[in-house]
Design an enzyme around this catalytic site. Structure first.
Site, PDB file in Angstrom:
ATOM      1  N   ARG A  35       0.793  -1.437  -0.069  1.00  0.00           N
ATOM      2  CA  ARG A  35       0.053   0.140   0.081  1.00  0.00           C
ATOM      3  C   ARG A  35       0.856   1.312  -0.086  1.00  0.00           C
ATOM      4  O   ARG A  35       0.263   2.133  -0.338  1.00  0.00           O
ATOM      5  CB  ARG A  35      -0.937   0.068   1.256  1.00  0.00           C
ATOM      6  CG  ARG A  35      -1.986  -1.047   1.100  1.00  0.00           C
ATOM      7  CD  ARG A  35      -2.674  -1.369   2.240  1.00  0.00           C
ATOM      8  NE  ARG A  35      -1.987  -2.276   3.336  1.00  0.00           N
ATOM      9  CZ  ARG A  35      -2.292  -2.747   4.396  1.00  0.00           C
ATOM     10  NH1 ARG A  35      -3.484  -2.334   4.917  1.00  0.00           N
ATOM     11  NH2 ARG A  35      -1.709  -3.582   5.234  1.00  0.00           N
ATOM     12  N   GLN A  94      12.033 -14.109   7.075  1.00  0.00           N
ATOM     13  CA  GLN A  94      10.671 -14.780   6.404  1.00  0.00           C
ATOM     14  C   GLN A  94      10.881 -14.718   5.089  1.00  0.00           C
ATOM     15  O   GLN A  94      10.890 -13.862   4.308  1.00  0.00           O
ATOM     16  CB  GLN A  94       9.545 -13.572   6.985  1.00  0.00           C
ATOM     17  CG  GLN A  94       8.239 -14.439   6.490  1.00  0.00           C
ATOM     18  CD  GLN A  94       7.098 -13.501   6.440  1.00  0.00           C
ATOM     19  OE1 GLN A  94       7.323 -12.170   6.495  1.00  0.00           O
ATOM     20  NE2 GLN A  94       5.858 -13.959   6.880  1.00  0.00           N
ATOM     21  N   ASN A 245       0.446   2.280   6.969  1.00  0.00           N
ATOM     22  CA  ASN A 245       0.231   1.279   5.693  1.00  0.00           C
ATOM     23  C   ASN A 245       0.295   2.014   4.520  1.00  0.00           C
ATOM     24  O   ASN A 245       0.778   1.316   3.469  1.00  0.00           O
ATOM     25  CB  ASN A 245      -1.092   0.419   5.760  1.00  0.00           C
ATOM     26  CG  ASN A 245      -1.131  -0.334   7.082  1.00  0.00           C
ATOM     27  OD1 ASN A 245      -0.260  -1.009   7.350  1.00  0.00           O
ATOM     28  ND2 ASN A 245      -2.355  -0.295   7.545  1.00  0.00           N
TER      29      ASN A 245
END
Ligand code: UD1
Ligand code: MG
Length: 446
Positions: A35, A94, A245
C-alpha cells in the site's frame, strides 16, 4: 508458562506488575508494504528523518528489551543494516510473505532455548513509546496474552477487538468482519506480550482460511481462548499506536511526531515562534535559550548549542554542530559543518563541509564551493575571520585566524593569518561615458 526463577526473583524484588520485566521483542518488518506504492521497504520510510523501524527499535531498547529479533526479507539489505545498528538486534528471515503469524514464526529458531516473555511489535508503528511497552508488560500476568488496544476517531481498516469486560474474546480483521463487527471501536494495535513457549505452541495451530489467505497472528487469541488461556488488554493513545500502511498515514505519523518533538523542545526551554513551520528530527539536540524562528528545517544528526538563534527560513542539514551563541539567519543552508561559538551567518549563504572557528562573520551571499561534480572538499575558517558579502570560497581552502575576505571575492588559495584576501577584477570608471551611452541609445530608438 509460570515465570522462570529469574523472573520470579525479579518480580519479588521489584514488586507487583514487574513479572514480565525480562523480555525479548519480535519486530515485524518483512511485509511487502504494497500500500506504500514504493520500491523502498515500508519500515525504511522515515518519520522525523529516521526510518520507522529505528523508532520501534529505540522504544524497545528504552523499555528494556534484552534482545530484539527483527523479521526481515532476505533481500532487504538496508533493513538488516539498520536493524544491526542497534547492538541488541538479531534478525530472522521470513522467506515468503504469508502474513503476520507466519512472520513471527520465523523467529522460532532464534528463540529455541528461550523461556522468557516476548513482546511482539510492528515495524510500521513508529510512534510507539517505551511507556506503552512497559504498560503492556505490567498488564500481563503469567500464562496470558496481553495486547494494546486503542480507540481511534476513525477505526478505518484496523483489526477489531471483541471484548467482554476486560477480557479479549477474539480479533477479527476488517476484511473478514461483519457489518456489526466493523462497528466495534476497539482496535488492535498489533502489539502483544506473552510467554515465548505459549506463543510458538499457538502459532503451530494457525490456519490461512480467511479473506486474505494469510496466517494471521491475531488468530492466536481465539486459539488461546479455546484452550482456556486468557487474553487481556490495556489502552494506548491513538497517536502512539497508529499503524502506517500508506503515504497518507505516514504523513499523519509525521505530524504527530513533529508535535511531540516540538512540545518536548519547548518544555526544555526552546523558543519556537511557529511550531507549525518548524521541522525537527528525532535526534535533534538543542541547548538552553535557543530560539528557532519560522520555516526552519533541521535534518538528522544536528546539535544546537546554548543561546543559538536560527531562522527564519533556515535549512540545517545532517552532521552539523552549531556552537554557543551562534546566529544563523534567513535563507541559510548549512551541511556537515561545525560552526564555532559566537559566529554569525546571517543571510543567504551555503556553508557545506566546513569548519568555522569562533566569532566568524559570514557576509550575505557567501558560498562554500565544496563540490566539483566528483568529490566534496573542505573549507577551514579560523577564529575571528570576516568574510565579505557575495564571496565564493572554492574548497579545499583554508582561511586562517583573523583574516578578512573582501566582498565579492572568489577565493581559491589559502589566506594566511590576519591578512586581507581580495580576488575580484579591478574597477574602472569611464568618465561621462553614461551620457554618450544614453544619447546613442535614444537616437537609435527613433
Ligand atoms: C495488522 C493486524 C491488525 C492491526 C494492525 C495494526 C494482522 C493480521 N492484522 O494489520 O489487526 O489492527 O496490524 O496496525 O496481524 N509483516 C511481515 N510479514 C508478513 C506480513 C506482514 O513481516 O508476511 C509485517 C509488516 O512489515 C508490518 C507488520 O507485519 O510491519 C504488520 O503488517 P501489515 O500488513 O501492516 O498488517 P495490517 O494490515 O496493518
Ligand atoms: Mg500495518
Amino acid at each position: 508458562m509460570a515465570g522462570s526463577w529469574l523472573q520470579e526473583a525479579l518480580s519479588r524484588a521489584t514488586g507487583r506488575g514487574k513479572a514480565m520485566s525480562i523480555f525479548t521483542t519480535i519486530i515485524l518488518a518483512a511485509g511487502n508494504g504494497t500500500r506504500m506504492k514504493s520500491d523502498m521497504p515500508k519500515v525504511m520510510h522515515k518519520v522525523a528523518n529516521k526510518p520507522m523501524l529505528w523508532h520501534v527499535l529505540r522504544a524497545a531498547e528504552a523499555a528494556g528489551a534484552s534482545k530484539n529479533i527483527v523479521i526481515v526479507q532476505d533481500s532487504h539489505e538496508d533493513v538488516k543494516k539498520l536493524a544491526l545498528s542497534f547492538p541488541s538486534t538479531e534478525f530472522a528471515v521470513q522467506k515468503e510473505q504469508r502474513g503476520t503469524g507466519d512472520a513471527v514464526k520465523a523467529a522460532q529458531e532464534n528463540l529455541q532455548d528461550f523461556d522468557g516473555n516476548i513482546v511482539i511489535l510492528s515495524g510500521d508503528c513508529p510512534n510507539i513509546s517505551a511507556d506503552d511497552i512497559s504498560n503492556l508488560l505490567n498488564s500481563a500476568k503469567s500464562n496470558q496474552i496481553s495486547l494494546i488496544a486503542f480507540s481511534p476517531l476513525d477505526p478505518a481498516q484496523y483489526g477489531r477487538v471483541i471484548t467482554s469486560e476486560n477480557k479479549v474474546l477474539g480479533i477479527v480483521e476488517y476484511k473478514d468482519a461483519s457489518e456489526e463487527q466493523r462497528n466495534i471501536d476497539v482496535c488492535n494495535s498489533g502489539i502483544y506480550a506473552l510467554p515465548a513457549k505459549l506463543l510458538f505452541s499457538l502459532l503451530d495451530e494457525l490456519k490461512s482460511n480467511n479473506a486474505q489467505g494469510e496466517y494471521y497472528l491475531t488468530d492466536i487469541v481465539t486459539i488461546a481462548a479455546s484452550k482456556g488461556i486468557e487474553t487481556v488488554f490495556c489502552w494506548a493513545d491513538e497517536n502512539n499506536v497508529l499503524g502506517i500502511n500508506d503515504k497518507a498515514e505516514l504523513a499523519a505519523a509525521e505530524a504527530i511526531m513533529q508535535d511531540n518533538l516540538c512540545q518536548a523542545a519547548m518544555k526544555q526551554g526552546t523558543t519556537l515562534i511557529d511550531q507549525g513551520t518548524t521541522f525537527l528530527s528525532a535526534d535533534t539536540k538543542i541547548g538552553r535559550n535557543v530560539v528557532i524562528k519560522p520555516f526552519t528545517y533541521i535534518d538528522e544528526n544536528v546539535e544546537i548549542g546554548d543561546d543559538v538563534t536560527i531562522g527564519p527560513f533556515a535549512h540545517i542539514r545532517h552532521a552539523t554542530k552549531i556552537g554557543k551563541g551562534a546566529k544563523i539567519g534567513n535563507f541559510v543552508e548549512i551541511k556537515k559543518s561545525n560552526i564555532g561559538a559566537g559566529s554569525k551567518i546571517s543571510h543567504l549563504s551555503y556553508i557545506g563541509d566546513a569548519n568555522l572557528g569562533e566569532n566568524v562573520n559570514i557576509g550575505a551571499g557567501t558560498i562554500t564551493c565544496n563540490y566539483d561534480g566528483f568529490k566534496k572538499y573542505k573549507t577551514d575558517i579560523g577564529n575571528g575571520v570576516f568574510v565579505g558579502s557575495n564571496s565564493s570560497l572554492i574548497a579545499p581552502l583554508e582561511i586562517e585566524e583573523g583574516a578578512i575576505i573582501a566582498a565579492g571575492s572568489t577565493i581559491t588559495e589559502k589566506v594566511v593569518k590576519d591578512s586581507i584576501g581580495i580576488a575580484r577584477s579591478e574597477q574602472k570608471n569611464l568618465a561621462e561615458k553614461a551620457l554618450s551611452f544614453r544619447n546613442n541609445k535614444s537616437s537609435s530608438e527613433k
